[in-house]
Design an enzyme around this catalytic site. Structure first.
Site, PDB file in Angstrom:
ATOM      1  N   GLU A 288      13.473  35.602  37.636  1.00 33.63           N
ATOM      2  CA  GLU A 288      12.699  36.857  37.657  1.00 33.63           C
ATOM      3  C   GLU A 288      11.892  36.992  38.945  1.00 33.63           C
ATOM      4  O   GLU A 288      11.592  38.092  39.381  1.00 33.63           O
ATOM      5  CB  GLU A 288      11.746  36.930  36.452  1.00 33.63           C
ATOM      6  CG  GLU A 288      12.383  37.541  35.230  1.00 33.63           C
ATOM      7  CD  GLU A 288      11.388  37.905  34.130  1.00 33.63           C
ATOM      8  OE1 GLU A 288      10.185  37.627  34.240  1.00 33.63           O
ATOM      9  OE2 GLU A 288      11.853  38.488  33.126  1.00 33.63           O
ATOM     10  N   HIS A 309      30.658  16.524  30.334  1.00 36.25           N
ATOM     11  CA  HIS A 309      31.913  16.679  29.576  1.00 36.25           C
ATOM     12  C   HIS A 309      32.224  18.147  29.329  1.00 36.25           C
ATOM     13  O   HIS A 309      33.036  18.471  28.466  1.00 36.25           O
ATOM     14  CB  HIS A 309      31.817  15.887  28.266  1.00 36.25           C
ATOM     15  CG  HIS A 309      31.581  14.434  28.521  1.00 36.25           C
ATOM     16  ND1 HIS A 309      32.587  13.500  28.553  1.00 36.25           N
ATOM     17  CD2 HIS A 309      30.441  13.758  28.831  1.00 36.25           C
ATOM     18  CE1 HIS A 309      32.076  12.315  28.858  1.00 36.25           C
ATOM     19  NE2 HIS A 309      30.773  12.453  29.027  1.00 36.25           N
ATOM     20  N   LYS A 423      15.919  48.196  29.013  1.00 40.85           N
ATOM     21  CA  LYS A 423      15.000  48.750  28.012  1.00 40.85           C
ATOM     22  C   LYS A 423      15.197  50.253  27.895  1.00 40.85           C
ATOM     23  O   LYS A 423      15.263  50.803  26.798  1.00 40.85           O
ATOM     24  CB  LYS A 423      13.542  48.482  28.404  1.00 40.85           C
ATOM     25  CG  LYS A 423      13.118  47.058  28.280  1.00 40.85           C
ATOM     26  CD  LYS A 423      11.616  46.940  28.543  1.00 40.85           C
ATOM     27  CE  LYS A 423      11.216  45.508  28.765  1.00 40.85           C
ATOM     28  NZ  LYS A 423       9.889  45.373  29.355  1.00 40.85           N
TER      29      LYS A 423
HETATM   30  O1  PA5 Z   1       7.306  37.122  33.441  1.00 38.84           O
HETATM   31  C1  PA5 Z   1       7.148  38.168  32.825  1.00 38.84           C
HETATM   32  O2  PA5 Z   1       6.239  38.961  33.104  1.00 38.84           O
HETATM   33  C2  PA5 Z   1       8.030  38.516  31.658  1.00 38.84           C
HETATM   34  O3  PA5 Z   1       9.057  37.611  31.470  1.00 38.84           O
HETATM   35  C3  PA5 Z   1       7.219  38.601  30.379  1.00 38.84           C
HETATM   36  O4  PA5 Z   1       6.640  37.357  30.119  1.00 38.84           O
HETATM   37  C4  PA5 Z   1       8.070  39.033  29.182  1.00 38.84           C
HETATM   38  O5  PA5 Z   1       8.775  40.199  29.467  1.00 38.84           O
HETATM   39  C5  PA5 Z   1       7.177  39.260  27.960  1.00 38.84           C
HETATM   40  O6  PA5 Z   1       6.207  40.224  28.253  1.00 38.84           O
HETATM   41  P1  PA5 Z   1       4.944  40.450  27.349  1.00 38.84           P
HETATM   42  O7  PA5 Z   1       4.132  39.217  27.361  1.00 38.84           O
HETATM   43  O8  PA5 Z   1       4.233  41.596  27.964  1.00 38.84           O
HETATM   44  O9  PA5 Z   1       5.438  40.766  25.954  1.00 38.84           O
END
Ligand code: PA5
Length: 450
Positions: A288, A309, A423
């Site tokens: 990310e 394996h 989303k």
């Molecule tokens: O790193 C990030 O910001 C995301 O991976 C969030 O942790 C994830 O989308 C969950 O978001 P939230 O804590 O707002 O539910």
């Protein structure tokens, strides 16, 4: 204690290539510490091991003690950065079969996770487990609006209120969310849940050392003070701007040298099954943070020797765009001797008396050499112990290296604009009000008419 050994890279890159990264590393270092780079409003994790909210930390420990006393199960609801860090720590440091042991052996509630998928099968199976057990819930969402945990919490809240009554449900639900905004914050204030804060300046995937990770980890019986001590020492150790004195920066530099040479996939390799979710956490952190604007190293993982394996064939012999980061625990949590067999029908008596850890380490060494021969560069990250202190060090090491690496790639390592695309489509296809036009377009595409 963590040490990075890059000797095995030298068959593939020149030492000067790494050295030539030093000025870029220094620029990235100053950008990070002077807080003038992209995403500079999300740098709260940088000094967190020193500047964390001590009063909240105390409340986390008190709440954890209460949950441990009152519960057989802690249900943690969250996704991405609001789940992976806690799961990684608990699986690395806890008993390998923690949830299958009895509570007396475990000395802690089972910690179970949901809200990280939309699988009805997973959810129904989980609900089967709750019956007859004393349950507490930790709902974790920074935004307070993420669909997967929100759906899970809707169901679990109704379950808790039906089972315990609204008042007792309130006593058993803990919310970790934004200080002031989001649907979860509103709900939590209305119901009076004990709540913990995800600081404004810490993004989800950098939040494991906040209440997001620390509350579930403490409930599992892990000493969170030791985790913070390890992270604090790492913050101090990795503050030097010079590449030669900083293994964290060396890791960032080395992986970017490899990328420039065409090694576009990094495989995190472990020889401890308990590390599996650390790799998942690392994959999210790097995927990310770096994967944007057509850039980034693709983070992948294998659990060895299991995956020797399965994926071993590809790594040894497939398309050559892989490099490996091999995690070696010098002192694993436990030992186990291999017995002598008088008949020796399996021919394994040459291993008699050896500890399984020794065999595992030889497998690591043998594989590292075989992969060099197969054209896969690798670095070895030695971690002295499988304990809470080293976990704190590891978390900080990977977080800081990720930020530096993101700056070397000229991306903002602290946003995740790409996550929105799925989303939008999902909401449109589900008929969310306001998405009518998008829905028509998507359905036409799905039926081949668009
Ligand atoms: O790193 C990030 O910001 C995301 O991976 C969030 O942790 C994830 O989308 C969950 O978001 P939230 O804590 O707002 O539910």
């Amino acid at each position: 204690m963590i040490r990075l050994n890059t000797t095995n890279l030298m068959t593939f890159i020149d030492a000067e290539e790494i050295e030539h990264m030093a000025p870029q590393i220094e620029v990235a270092h100053h950008m990070l510490h002077k807080k003038n780079g992209p995403g500079n409003d999300f740098l709260g994790w940088l000094d967190l091991p020193v500047e964390y909210d001590k009063e909240e930390f105390r409340r986390i420990r008190t709440a954890a003690a209460k949950i441990r006393k009152e519960s057989d199960i802690l249900l943690v609801i969250g996704i991405g950065g609001s789940y992976l860090g806690a799961r990684a720590a608990i699986e690395l440091l806890g008993h390998s079969f923690s949830n299958a042991t009895d509570k007396k052996t475990r000395k802690a509630p089972m910690v179970l996770f949901c809200g990280n998928s939309i699988s009805a099968t997973y959810f129904s199976d989980l609900m089967d487990l709750l019956e007859g057990k004393r349950v507490s819930v930790n709902i974790i969402s920074k935004s307070g609006t993420t669909t997967e945990p929100a759906i899970a919490f809707r169901v679990i809240r109704a379950y808790m209120e039906k089972r315990y009554g609204r008042q007792e449900a309130r006593n058993r639900i803990y919310a970790t969310t934004d200080r002031s905004k989001g649907a979860l914050k509103g709900l939590s204030d209305q119901e009076g849940y004990e709540s913990f804060v995800v600081p404004d300046d810490i993004g989800g995937r950098y939040s494991v050392l906040t209440a997001v990770g620390l509350l579930p980890i403490a409930v599992a019986g892990i000493d969170i003070r030791e985790i913070m001590r390890g992270a604090k020492d790492a913050a101090k150790a990795y503050r030097k701007a010079t590449l030669a004195d900083n293994d964290c920066y060396l890791y960032a530099a080395a992986r970017n040298c490899l990328l420039r040479r065409g090694y576009t996939t990094e495989v995190m390799v472990n020889y401890e099954p308990g590390y599996h979710f650390m790799t998942e956490w690392w994959k999210q952190l790097y995927g990310e943070s770096e994967g944007k604007n057509g850039r980034g190293i693709f983070p992948a993982g294998v659990d060895n020797t299991t995956d020797l394996h399965s994926m071993g064939q590809y790594i040894q012999d497939g398309r050559r765009m892989l490099f490996e980061t091999v995690v070696n625990f010098v002192n694993p949590r436990r030992s186990f001797g291999i017995p002598e067999d008088p008949e020796n029908l399996d021919g394994l008596n040459f291993l008699s008396g050896m500890d399984m850890n020794e065999v595992n380490f030889k497998a690591l060494q043998g594989t590292v050499l075989a992969h060099i021969d197969g054209g896969v560069p690798n670095m070895v990250l030695s971690v002295s112990d499988m304990n809470a202190y080293c976990l704190g060090e590891l978390v900080y090491f990977f977080e800081k290296a990720c930020a530096i690496s993101g700056y070397l790639l000229s991306v903002n390592p602290f946003n995740q604009p790409g996550v929105e695309a799925y989303k939008k489509n999902m909401f449109a296809l589900l008929g969310k009000p306001g998405f009518e036009k998008e829905r028509a377009e998507l359905e036409a595409r799905l039926t081949g008419k668009g």
